[in-house]
Design an enzyme around this catalytic site. Structure first.
Site, PDB file in Angstrom:
ATOM      1  N   PRO A  50       0.817  -1.217   0.000  1.00  0.00           N
ATOM      2  CA  PRO A  50       0.000   0.000   0.000  1.00  0.00           C
ATOM      3  C   PRO A  50       0.854   1.271   0.000  1.00  0.00           C
ATOM      4  O   PRO A  50       0.492   2.265  -0.620  1.00  0.00           O
ATOM      5  CB  PRO A  50      -0.816  -0.130   1.291  1.00  0.00           C
ATOM      6  CG  PRO A  50      -0.899  -1.607   1.542  1.00  0.00           C
ATOM      7  CD  PRO A  50       0.372  -2.198   1.006  1.00  0.00           C
ATOM      8  N   GLY A 104     -13.712   5.957 -35.033  1.00  0.00           N
ATOM      9  CA  GLY A 104     -14.815   6.881 -34.761  1.00  0.00           C
ATOM     10  C   GLY A 104     -15.758   6.302 -33.711  1.00  0.00           C
ATOM     11  O   GLY A 104     -15.314   5.679 -32.740  1.00  0.00           O
ATOM     12  N   GLU A 126       5.359  -2.926 -13.167  1.00  0.00           N
ATOM     13  CA  GLU A 126       6.784  -3.288 -13.311  1.00  0.00           C
ATOM     14  C   GLU A 126       7.664  -2.047 -13.511  1.00  0.00           C
ATOM     15  O   GLU A 126       8.644  -2.060 -14.247  1.00  0.00           O
ATOM     16  CB  GLU A 126       6.981  -4.358 -14.380  1.00  0.00           C
ATOM     17  CG  GLU A 126       6.195  -5.618 -14.005  1.00  0.00           C
ATOM     18  CD  GLU A 126       6.648  -6.894 -14.633  1.00  0.00           C
ATOM     19  OE1 GLU A 126       7.813  -6.985 -15.038  1.00  0.00           O
ATOM     20  OE2 GLU A 126       5.817  -7.819 -14.715  1.00  0.00           O
ATOM     21  N   GLY A 127       7.250  -0.974 -12.839  1.00  0.00           N
ATOM     22  CA  GLY A 127       7.964   0.297 -12.910  1.00  0.00           C
ATOM     23  C   GLY A 127       7.258   1.236 -13.856  1.00  0.00           C
ATOM     24  O   GLY A 127       7.136   0.968 -15.053  1.00  0.00           O
ATOM     25  N   SER A 129       6.442   4.678 -16.140  1.00  0.00           N
ATOM     26  CA  SER A 129       7.291   5.344 -17.145  1.00  0.00           C
ATOM     27  C   SER A 129       8.284   6.281 -16.462  1.00  0.00           C
ATOM     28  O   SER A 129       9.431   6.431 -16.902  1.00  0.00           O
ATOM     29  CB  SER A 129       6.430   6.133 -18.141  1.00  0.00           C
ATOM     30  OG  SER A 129       5.709   5.239 -18.956  1.00  0.00           O
TER      31      SER A 129
HETATM   32  N1  CAA Z   1      19.858  -5.010 -10.557  1.00  0.00           N
HETATM   33  C1  CAA Z   1      20.475  -5.335  -9.402  1.00  0.00           C
HETATM   34  N2  CAA Z   1      20.609  -4.480  -8.375  1.00  0.00           N
HETATM   35  C2  CAA Z   1      20.103  -3.247  -8.534  1.00  0.00           C
HETATM   36  C3  CAA Z   1      19.452  -2.838  -9.705  1.00  0.00           C
HETATM   37  C4  CAA Z   1      19.335  -3.775 -10.746  1.00  0.00           C
HETATM   38  N3  CAA Z   1      18.727  -3.464 -11.877  1.00  0.00           N
HETATM   39  N4  CAA Z   1      19.034  -1.574  -9.570  1.00  0.00           N
HETATM   40  C5  CAA Z   1      19.420  -1.176  -8.355  1.00  0.00           C
HETATM   41  N5  CAA Z   1      20.079  -2.184  -7.733  1.00  0.00           N
HETATM   42  C6  CAA Z   1      20.672  -2.170  -6.420  1.00  0.00           C
HETATM   43  C7  CAA Z   1      21.687  -1.042  -6.297  1.00  0.00           C
HETATM   44  O1  CAA Z   1      22.969  -1.472  -6.710  1.00  0.00           O
HETATM   45  C8  CAA Z   1      21.643  -0.716  -4.821  1.00  0.00           C
HETATM   46  O2  CAA Z   1      22.407  -1.651  -4.117  1.00  0.00           O
HETATM   47  P1  CAA Z   1      23.651  -1.189  -3.158  1.00  0.00           P
HETATM   48  O3  CAA Z   1      23.165  -0.015  -2.338  1.00  0.00           O
HETATM   49  O4  CAA Z   1      23.939  -2.391  -2.337  1.00  0.00           O
HETATM   50  O5  CAA Z   1      24.740  -0.816  -4.074  1.00  0.00           O
HETATM   51  C9  CAA Z   1      20.210  -0.999  -4.454  1.00  0.00           C
HETATM   52  O6  CAA Z   1      19.675  -1.860  -5.456  1.00  0.00           O
HETATM   53  C10 CAA Z   1      19.358   0.225  -4.320  1.00  0.00           C
HETATM   54  O7  CAA Z   1      19.394   0.882  -5.564  1.00  0.00           O
HETATM   55  P2  CAA Z   1      19.056   2.412  -5.700  1.00  0.00           P
HETATM   56  O8  CAA Z   1      19.947   3.193  -4.781  1.00  0.00           O
HETATM   57  O9  CAA Z   1      19.085   2.744  -7.149  1.00  0.00           O
HETATM   58  O10 CAA Z   1      17.583   2.470  -5.097  1.00  0.00           O
HETATM   59  P3  CAA Z   1      16.507   3.633  -5.228  1.00  0.00           P
HETATM   60  O11 CAA Z   1      15.569   3.477  -4.114  1.00  0.00           O
HETATM   61  O12 CAA Z   1      17.145   4.968  -5.417  1.00  0.00           O
HETATM   62  O13 CAA Z   1      15.790   3.355  -6.636  1.00  0.00           O
HETATM   63  C11 CAA Z   1      14.284   2.200  -8.055  1.00  0.00           C
HETATM   64  C12 CAA Z   1      15.394   2.126  -7.031  1.00  0.00           C
HETATM   65  C13 CAA Z   1      14.891   2.064  -9.436  1.00  0.00           C
HETATM   66  C14 CAA Z   1      13.450   3.453  -7.993  1.00  0.00           C
HETATM   67  C15 CAA Z   1      13.436   0.982  -7.670  1.00  0.00           C
HETATM   68  O14 CAA Z   1      12.879   1.179  -6.392  1.00  0.00           O
HETATM   69  C16 CAA Z   1      12.380   0.641  -8.643  1.00  0.00           C
HETATM   70  O15 CAA Z   1      12.656   0.032  -9.683  1.00  0.00           O
HETATM   71  N6  CAA Z   1      11.107   0.982  -8.320  1.00  0.00           N
HETATM   72  C17 CAA Z   1       9.992   0.522  -9.099  1.00  0.00           C
HETATM   73  C18 CAA Z   1       9.468  -0.748  -8.513  1.00  0.00           C
HETATM   74  C19 CAA Z   1       8.748  -1.572  -9.510  1.00  0.00           C
HETATM   75  O16 CAA Z   1       9.153  -1.722 -10.647  1.00  0.00           O
HETATM   76  N7  CAA Z   1       7.664  -2.189  -9.037  1.00  0.00           N
HETATM   77  C20 CAA Z   1       6.936  -3.085  -9.848  1.00  0.00           C
HETATM   78  C21 CAA Z   1       6.074  -3.932  -8.988  1.00  0.00           C
HETATM   79  S1  CAA Z   1       6.004  -5.566  -9.533  1.00  0.00           S
HETATM   80  C22 CAA Z   1       4.760  -5.644 -10.676  1.00  0.00           C
HETATM   81  O17 CAA Z   1       4.255  -4.669 -11.157  1.00  0.00           O
HETATM   82  C23 CAA Z   1       4.458  -7.031 -11.057  1.00  0.00           C
HETATM   83  C24 CAA Z   1       3.119  -7.289 -11.577  1.00  0.00           C
HETATM   84  O18 CAA Z   1       2.282  -7.770 -10.851  1.00  0.00           O
HETATM   85  C25 CAA Z   1       2.856  -7.150 -13.021  1.00  0.00           C
END
Ligand code: CAA
Length: 391
Positions: free
Chosen positions: A128, A339, A363-364, A366
């Protein structure tokens, strides 16, 4: 770059196309309207090997490449994006991660069930208060020696009501922030797992989306994937591949809407000729065809880069960002071309337009894809200026 598909890839594409037309198209409007899960069709998808395409054959999978998976998803999504997301989550977010990071025991125990269709999987990250900000997990997995006790709520979980297996992210050491998160395999039948009401969604209405509650669920440490604290990286790494799947879904939705719009434009006449012969419509179709082809190249390239074993995080984000924006833009255009007919259910395009919206969100979003891409640029991982050119 090789733009030719192999015979095996072409065969997968054709099988998916035939299946979508024969088995998904009948009843797709009814399933959307009444939120009916495509039980029989998912069973057939299992029989076709579509539920564990990239899993090693040692564990019952198809051992196929990502491009084959993308081709299959694209074809299914042209007709039924709900069936496609059921398949996508099971493949990329559940099976792929267990196959890549699980122990031999976890793979032997769970993957044959997931690839055969005996079980369906769900990926439980969102909460949530933790959607885009996925590090702020409120679900806890408290360490009790040989097991964890899990408490918390997960939201908007695809396959949530049907899945027998949940891949769950939970915080074990909050002082370590994201480095304290673990990923655990939880079975739906275990005490303390309960499923919330089914979500009544704008699109992909035949897919099964629920919240899931965990109340003092005991999970053996044998069910943790990877070392202690690997859970967030597991989620991010798995989502990199998942985003290629959703990009393929978006591409399919866009291509399906384009095919419908083209057919309609050739048949529908106004002012004495098919509307395709009016430049206003012809130019719309030209833009659609061009941008869908550009999305296709990006999606296939992301799949290829993953298959080559190269870093695919940024290209996956680009593919998802672009394909989902193209899907949204051009499903709206497909409705416009139709239309008044486009605004009613029997012509499919309004459904595709509603389905397209979620590809910009799950899954993230845009915005998150732009964050991933821009960070890669800032870190020097992408498109470094060729300094000699400007000095
Ligand atoms: N692969 C491996 N590790 C990764 C990575 C990747 N692609 N991206 C980041 N990391 C690691 C980083 O190296 C870091 O590790 P360390 O601190 O140990 O070096 C750690 O993860 C944290 O990374 P960030 O500092 O970049 O973290 P952040 O909080 O600033 O940002 C974010 C991360 C990209 C915003 C991330 O939170 C994100 O992707 N958010 C979106 C979440 C998402 O996609 N949710 C989808 C839900 S699932 C879904 O929708 C499924 C469904 O049912 C269809």
């Amino acid at each position: 770059m090789d733009f030719q598909l192999t015979d095996e890839q072409l065969a997968v594409q054709q099988a998916a196309r035939d299946f979508a037309k024969k088995e998904l198209l009948p009843g797709v409007i009814e399933r959307d309207r009444n939120m009916i899960y495509p039980t029989d069709q998912v069973k057939q998808m299992c029989e076709m090997g579509f539920m564990g395409m990239m899993v090693s054959p040692d564990y019952g999978g198809g051992g196929m490449d990502t491009l084959s998976y993308v081709l299959a998803l694209e074809e299914l999504s042209k007709i039924d994006a709900s069936a496609a997301v059921i398949m996508s989550v099971n493949n990329s977010l559940v099976c792929w991660g267990i196959d890549k990071y699980g122990t031999h025991e976890q793979k032997t125990k769970y993957l044959p069930k997931l690839t055969s269709g005996e079980w369906l999987g769900a990926f439980c990250l969102s909460e949530p208060e933790a959607g885009s900000d996925a590090t702020s997990q409120h679900t806890t997995a408290i360490d009790h020696g040989d097991h964890y006790i899990v408490n918390g709520t997960k939201n908007w979980i695809t396959n949530g009501g049907k899945a027998s297996l949940h891949v769950v992210m939970a915080q074990s050491h909050s002082e370590l922030r994201h480095r304290g998160i673990n990923t655990l395999i939880i079975e739906k039948s275990w005490p303390g797992v309960s499923i919330g009401a089914k979500e009544d969604k704008l699109g992909i209405r035949a897919s099964d989306t629920h919240s899931i509650m965990y109340n003092d669920v005991k999970v053996s440490k044998e069910n943790r994937i990877g070392p202690d604290g690997f859970g967030f990286k597991y989620a991010m790494s798995t989502l990199d591949g998942g985003r290629i799947g959703i990009a393929a879904q978006a591409l399919g939705i866009a291509a399906g809407a384009y095919e419908l719009a083209l057919r309609y434009a050739q048949e529908r006449e106004t002012f004495g000729k098919p509307i395709m012969h009016h430049q206003t419509i012809a130019f719309k179709l030209a833009d659609m065809a061009t941008e869908i082809e550009a999305a296709r190249l990006l999606v296939y390239r992301a799949a290829r880069i993953k298959d080559l074993g190269l870093d695919y995080s940024s290209i996956a984000a680009m593919a998802k960002l672009y394909a989902s924006e193209v899907a949204m833009k051009h499903t709206v255009e497909a409705v416009q071309i139709h239309g008044g007919y486009g605004y009613v259910k029997e012509y499919h395009v309004e459904r595709l337009m509603r389905d397209a919206k979620i590809t910009q969100i799950y899954e993230g979003t845009s915005e998150i894809q732009r964050l991933v891409i821009s960070r890669a640029i800032l870190n020097g991982e992408l498109y470094q200026p060729v300094s000699a050119l400007w000095q």
